[in-house]
Design a protein around this motif. Structure first.
Motif, mmCIF file in Angstrom:
data_model
loop_
_atom_site.group_PDB
_atom_site.id
_atom_site.type_symbol
_atom_site.label_atom_id
_atom_site.label_comp_id
_atom_site.label_asym_id
_atom_site.label_seq_id
_atom_site.Cartn_x
_atom_site.Cartn_y
_atom_site.Cartn_z
ATOM 1 N N ASP A 8 86.726 24.836 -20.068
ATOM 2 C CA ASP A 8 87.955 24.132 -19.711
ATOM 3 C C ASP A 8 88.864 25.014 -18.870
ATOM 4 O OD1 ASP A 8 87.074 21.921 -21.098
ATOM 5 O OD2 ASP A 8 88.339 22.288 -22.875
ATOM 6 N N THR A 9 89.021 26.274 -19.273
ATOM 7 C CA THR A 9 89.873 27.203 -18.523
ATOM 8 C C THR A 9 89.317 27.439 -17.125
ATOM 9 O OG1 THR A 9 90.549 28.299 -20.565
ATOM 10 C CG2 THR A 9 90.860 29.526 -18.522
ATOM 11 N N ALA B 268 87.267 25.486 -15.454
ATOM 12 C CA ALA B 268 87.337 24.250 -14.671
ATOM 13 C C ALA B 268 88.755 24.009 -14.176
ATOM 14 C CB ALA B 268 86.854 23.067 -15.506
ATOM 15 N N ASP B 269 89.752 24.240 -15.033
ATOM 16 C CA ASP B 269 91.148 24.066 -14.620
ATOM 17 C C ASP B 269 91.527 25.065 -13.540
ATOM 18 O OD1 ASP B 269 91.456 22.015 -16.405
ATOM 19 O OD2 ASP B 269 92.484 23.227 -17.928
ATOM 20 N N GLY B 270 91.099 26.318 -13.721
ATOM 21 C CA GLY B 270 91.417 27.356 -12.751
ATOM 22 C C GLY B 270 90.719 27.140 -11.427
ATOM 23 N N THR C 285 89.960 24.324 -10.021
ATOM 24 C CA THR C 285 90.471 23.204 -9.236
ATOM 25 C C THR C 285 91.912 23.410 -8.794
ATOM 26 O OG1 THR C 285 91.100 22.050 -11.266
ATOM 27 C CG2 THR C 285 88.947 21.521 -10.318
ATOM 28 N N THR C 286 92.667 24.296 -9.466
ATOM 29 C CA THR C 286 94.079 24.463 -9.108
ATOM 30 C C THR C 286 94.363 25.760 -8.384
ATOM 31 O OG1 THR C 286 94.547 25.447 -11.275
ATOM 32 C CG2 THR C 286 94.839 23.061 -11.061
ATOM 33 N N ASP C 287 93.498 26.725 -8.474
ATOM 34 C CA ASP C 287 93.710 28.013 -7.828
ATOM 35 C C ASP C 287 93.394 27.889 -6.340
ATOM 36 O OD1 ASP C 287 93.992 30.694 -7.230
ATOM 37 O OD2 ASP C 287 92.004 31.231 -7.976
#
Length: 131
Positions: free
Chosen positions: A114-115, A117-119, A121-123
């Protein structure tokens, strides 16, 4: 049925079936030509053996346990001894600990996934590197 048919129907190799026989887990009769012949119930027995192996039991424990399990007709074959019950309780407790450890590991992996995947797509740097 012959060994090839049992192997096909149970999903277990002929080599494993021969090993089960040497360990006293499975029985066959011999034809006049020396071929193994298994009863129809052997399919269920082999599947049961595989399940017990997958649970982490060794052939010695499986050999002690199989006679105590219900047969294809649902009748118990033999009464389990108190010693066997204690051994099996210990095995069950070991499996429960393994399940708990595996669930904990899965939770850690889920957090990392999750971390990541979140990183990813937003980084903005990650997005730029992908291009």
């Amino acid at each position: 049925m012959r060994i090839g048919e049992l192997a096909r129907r149970s999903g277990v190799s002929e080599r494993s079936l021969r090993y089960y026989e040497t360990q006293g887990l499975l029985q066959s009769e011999r034809t006049s030509g020396g071929h193994r012949h298994y009863a129809e119930s052997a399919v269920d027995r082999v599947i049961r053996i595989q399940t017990l192996y997958a649970a982490g039991l060794n052939s010695k424990k499986i050999a002690k346990l199989l006679p105590c399990m219900r047969d294809a007709d649902g009748r118990p074959n033999e009464i389990a001894t108190p010693t066997l019950v204690n051994e099996l309780t210990t095995e069950r407790d070991r499996i429960d600990r393994m399940i708990t450890d595996l669930l904990r590991s899965r939770d850690v992996l889920d957090e990392v996934i999750d971390t990541a995947a979140d990183g990813a797509t937003t980084d903005p740097a990650s997005l730029a590197r992908r291009r």
